[in-house]
Write a protein that holds these residues in place. Structure first.
Motif, PDB file in Angstrom:
ATOM      1  N   TRP A  28       0.808  -1.210   0.000  1.00 33.11           N
ATOM      2  CA  TRP A  28       0.000   0.000   0.000  1.00 33.11           C
ATOM      3  C   TRP A  28       0.848   1.270   0.000  1.00 33.11           C
ATOM      4  CZ3 TRP A  28       0.286   3.386   4.079  1.00 33.11           C
ATOM      5  CH2 TRP A  28       0.821   2.897   5.264  1.00 33.11           C
ATOM      6  N   ARG A  29       1.990   1.251   0.676  1.00 26.40           N
ATOM      7  CA  ARG A  29       2.828   2.465   0.691  1.00 26.40           C
ATOM      8  C   ARG A  29       3.282   2.823  -0.729  1.00 26.40           C
ATOM      9  NH1 ARG A  29       4.077   3.511   6.148  1.00 26.40           N
ATOM     10  NH2 ARG A  29       4.288   1.629   7.382  1.00 26.40           N
ATOM     11  N   GLY A  30       3.738   1.840  -1.460  1.00 30.49           N
ATOM     12  CA  GLY A  30       4.165   2.076  -2.834  1.00 30.49           C
ATOM     13  C   GLY A  30       3.013   2.533  -3.713  1.00 30.49           C
ATOM     14  N   GLN A  31       1.836   1.942  -3.507  1.00 28.15           N
ATOM     15  CA  GLN A  31       0.680   2.348  -4.297  1.00 28.15           C
ATOM     16  C   GLN A  31       0.307   3.805  -4.018  1.00 28.15           C
ATOM     17  OE1 GLN A  31      -1.906  -0.793  -2.999  1.00 28.15           O
ATOM     18  NE2 GLN A  31      -1.458  -2.046  -4.790  1.00 28.15           N
ATOM     19  N   MET A  32       0.344   4.206  -2.757  1.00 25.15           N
ATOM     20  CA  MET A  32       0.026   5.588  -2.417  1.00 25.15           C
ATOM     21  C   MET A  32       1.085   6.540  -2.969  1.00 25.15           C
ATOM     22  SD  MET A  32      -2.875   5.583  -0.847  1.00 25.15           S
ATOM     23  CE  MET A  32      -3.427   4.166  -1.786  1.00 25.15           C
ATOM     24  N   THR A  33       2.353   6.131  -2.937  1.00 23.94           N
ATOM     25  CA  THR A  33       3.435   6.957  -3.472  1.00 23.94           C
ATOM     26  C   THR A  33       3.273   7.129  -4.974  1.00 23.94           C
ATOM     27  OG1 THR A  33       4.930   6.252  -1.717  1.00 23.94           O
ATOM     28  CG2 THR A  33       5.939   7.146  -3.722  1.00 23.94           C
ATOM     29  N   ARG A  34       2.966   6.034  -5.691  1.00 23.84           N
ATOM     30  CA  ARG A  34       2.775   6.121  -7.142  1.00 23.84           C
ATOM     31  C   ARG A  34       1.578   7.010  -7.479  1.00 23.84           C
ATOM     32  NH1 ARG A  34       3.871   0.856  -6.623  1.00 23.84           N
ATOM     33  NH2 ARG A  34       1.751   0.151  -7.056  1.00 23.84           N
ATOM     34  N   THR A  35       0.530   6.910  -6.693  1.00 26.66           N
ATOM     35  CA  THR A  35      -0.645   7.754  -6.937  1.00 26.66           C
ATOM     36  C   THR A  35      -0.283   9.218  -6.765  1.00 26.66           C
ATOM     37  OG1 THR A  35      -2.143   5.996  -6.212  1.00 26.66           O
ATOM     38  CG2 THR A  35      -3.018   8.232  -6.235  1.00 26.66           C
ATOM     39  N   ALA A  36       0.398   9.542  -5.675  1.00 28.26           N
ATOM     40  CA  ALA A  36       0.805  10.934  -5.425  1.00 28.26           C
ATOM     41  C   ALA A  36       1.727  11.429  -6.532  1.00 28.26           C
ATOM     42  CB  ALA A  36       1.481  11.057  -4.070  1.00 28.26           C
ATOM     43  N   GLY A  37       2.643  10.580  -6.984  1.00 28.43           N
ATOM     44  CA  GLY A  37       3.574  10.961  -8.036  1.00 28.43           C
ATOM     45  C   GLY A  37       2.937  11.108  -9.403  1.00 28.43           C
ATOM     46  N   SER A  38       1.741  10.569  -9.568  1.00 23.53           N
ATOM     47  CA  SER A  38       1.072  10.634 -10.865  1.00 23.53           C
ATOM     48  C   SER A  38       0.394  11.973 -11.098  1.00 23.53           C
ATOM     49  CB  SER A  38       0.013   9.529 -10.955  1.00 23.53           C
ATOM     50  OG  SER A  38      -1.111   9.861 -10.131  1.00 23.53           O
ATOM     51  N   GLY A  39       0.295  12.775 -10.035  1.00 21.20           N
ATOM     52  CA  GLY A  39      -0.420  14.038 -10.157  1.00 21.20           C
ATOM     53  C   GLY A  39      -1.897  13.901  -9.845  1.00 21.20           C
ATOM     54  N   LEU A  40      -2.353  12.666  -9.595  1.00 24.86           N
ATOM     55  CA  LEU A  40      -3.751  12.448  -9.239  1.00 24.86           C
ATOM     56  C   LEU A  40      -3.940  12.657  -7.745  1.00 24.86           C
ATOM     57  CD1 LEU A  40      -4.421   9.145 -11.215  1.00 24.86           C
ATOM     58  CD2 LEU A  40      -5.152  11.455 -11.849  1.00 24.86           C
ATOM     59  N   ALA A  41      -5.085  13.131  -7.367  1.00 21.51           N
ATOM     60  CA  ALA A  41      -5.422  13.284  -5.953  1.00 21.51           C
ATOM     61  C   ALA A  41      -6.513  12.279  -5.604  1.00 21.51           C
ATOM     62  CB  ALA A  41      -5.915  14.695  -5.673  1.00 21.51           C
ATOM     63  N   ILE A  42      -6.358  11.629  -4.487  1.00 19.36           N
ATOM     64  CA  ILE A  42      -7.387  10.715  -4.011  1.00 19.36           C
ATOM     65  C   ILE A  42      -8.368  11.535  -3.192  1.00 19.36           C
ATOM     66  CG2 ILE A  42      -7.887   8.704  -2.583  1.00 19.36           C
ATOM     67  CD1 ILE A  42      -5.027   7.747  -3.208  1.00 19.36           C
ATOM     68  N   ARG A  77      -3.347   4.516   6.300  1.00 18.73           N
ATOM     69  CA  ARG A  77      -2.942   4.095   4.962  1.00 18.73           C
ATOM     70  C   ARG A  77      -3.592   4.870   3.826  1.00 18.73           C
ATOM     71  NH1 ARG A  77      -2.991  -2.481   5.244  1.00 18.73           N
ATOM     72  NH2 ARG A  77      -1.368  -2.645   6.810  1.00 18.73           N
ATOM     73  N   LEU A  78      -4.751   5.430   4.053  1.00 16.76           N
ATOM     74  CA  LEU A  78      -5.556   5.894   2.936  1.00 16.76           C
ATOM     75  C   LEU A  78      -5.844   7.383   2.966  1.00 16.76           C
ATOM     76  CD1 LEU A  78      -8.083   2.925   2.978  1.00 16.76           C
ATOM     77  CD2 LEU A  78      -6.156   3.219   1.436  1.00 16.76           C
ATOM     78  N   ALA A  79      -6.688   7.766   2.065  1.00 11.36           N
ATOM     79  CA  ALA A  79      -7.145   9.142   1.914  1.00 11.36           C
ATOM     80  C   ALA A  79      -8.458   9.315   2.685  1.00 11.36           C
ATOM     81  CB  ALA A  79      -7.364   9.413   0.431  1.00 11.36           C
ATOM     82  N   PRO A  80      -9.113  10.449   2.496  1.00 13.30           N
ATOM     83  CA  PRO A  80     -10.428  10.600   3.111  1.00 13.30           C
ATOM     84  C   PRO A  80     -11.339   9.436   2.711  1.00 13.30           C
ATOM     85  CG  PRO A  80      -9.722  12.644   2.101  1.00 13.30           C
ATOM     86  CD  PRO A  80      -8.729  11.599   1.702  1.00 13.30           C
ATOM     87  N   PHE A  81     -12.151   9.016   3.629  1.00 10.43           N
ATOM     88  CA  PHE A  81     -13.068   7.933   3.300  1.00 10.43           C
ATOM     89  C   PHE A  81     -14.388   8.101   4.021  1.00 10.43           C
ATOM     90  CE2 PHE A  81     -10.386   6.208   6.707  1.00 10.43           C
ATOM     91  CZ  PHE A  81     -11.315   5.728   7.608  1.00 10.43           C
ATOM     92  N   VAL A  82     -15.338   7.348   3.551  1.00 12.34           N
ATOM     93  CA  VAL A  82     -16.705   7.435   4.051  1.00 12.34           C
ATOM     94  C   VAL A  82     -16.964   6.301   5.025  1.00 12.34           C
ATOM     95  CG1 VAL A  82     -19.141   7.352   3.372  1.00 12.34           C
ATOM     96  CG2 VAL A  82     -17.469   8.483   1.893  1.00 12.34           C
ATOM     97  N   VAL A  83     -17.602   6.625   6.126  1.00  9.70           N
ATOM     98  CA  VAL A  83     -18.068   5.608   7.071  1.00  9.70           C
ATOM     99  C   VAL A  83     -19.580   5.747   7.202  1.00  9.70           C
ATOM    100  CG1 VAL A  83     -15.914   5.538   8.390  1.00  9.70           C
ATOM    101  CG2 VAL A  83     -17.732   7.070   9.119  1.00  9.70           C
ATOM    102  N   ASN A  84     -20.209   4.704   7.658  1.00 11.40           N
ATOM    103  CA  ASN A  84     -21.611   4.789   8.035  1.00 11.40           C
ATOM    104  C   ASN A  84     -21.839   3.929   9.257  1.00 11.40           C
ATOM    105  OD1 ASN A  84     -22.328   2.116   6.992  1.00 11.40           O
ATOM    106  ND2 ASN A  84     -22.200   3.041   4.985  1.00 11.40           N
ATOM    107  N   THR A  85     -23.040   3.931   9.740  1.00 12.76           N
ATOM    108  CA  THR A  85     -23.295   3.316  11.038  1.00 12.76           C
ATOM    109  C   THR A  85     -23.197   1.806  11.034  1.00 12.76           C
ATOM    110  OG1 THR A  85     -25.680   3.221  10.634  1.00 12.76           O
ATOM    111  CG2 THR A  85     -24.817   5.189  11.736  1.00 12.76           C
TER     112      THR A  85
END
Length: 127
Positions: A28-42, A77-85
């Motif tokens: 997951w660390r590598g995946q998040m790094t590649r995403t950040a490096g791609s210019g995309l925002a999660i 590990r992640l970006a903003p996310f949604v929770v529910n009850t």
């Protein structure tokens, strides 16, 4: 991404490509790094465990404490996310709402420390 953002792909292509992108808990660390490096925002993700009570899609882990541990791990590990009850035990809607309110108040500072916003998806009519 969702079906709307990939409208030029067929549904089958979405399924194939999403399956190939499935998060690997060991990388997951590598995946998040590649995403950040791609210019995309999660902007938001759907973690595996996203409810305080068990749900039909996520019956495990059992218990609020175990689910809080998973939510903390997702925050780390992640970006903003949604929770529910989740589903109220024995149909006690007020109890699950109270648990959600208490636990979000507990998770909010943890999320802030990790630069993660938490979003509560309001439940539909339940009463």
């Amino acid at each position: 991404m969702n079906q709307f953002t990939t409208a030029l792909w067929s549904f089958d292509a979405d399924v194939e490509r999403y399956a190939a992108l499935k998060a690997d808990p060991n990388s997951w660390r590598g995946q998040m790094t590649r995403t950040a490096g791609s210019g995309l925002a999660i902007s938001t993700v759907q973690p595996l465990v996203r409810t305080f009570g068990a749900s039909a899609m996520q019956p495990e882990p059992r218990g609020v404490a175990a689910r809080m541990d998973r939510l903390r791990q997702s925050i780390e590990r992640l970006a903003p996310f949604v929770v529910n009850t989740g589903v109220p035990d024995a149909g006690d809607v007020q109890a699950i709402d109270d648990i959600c309110t208490e636990r979000l108040a507990e998770l909010a500072p943890f999320g802030h420390d990790h630069g993660v916003r938490l979003t509560l998806e309001p439940p539909g009519p339940r009463r």
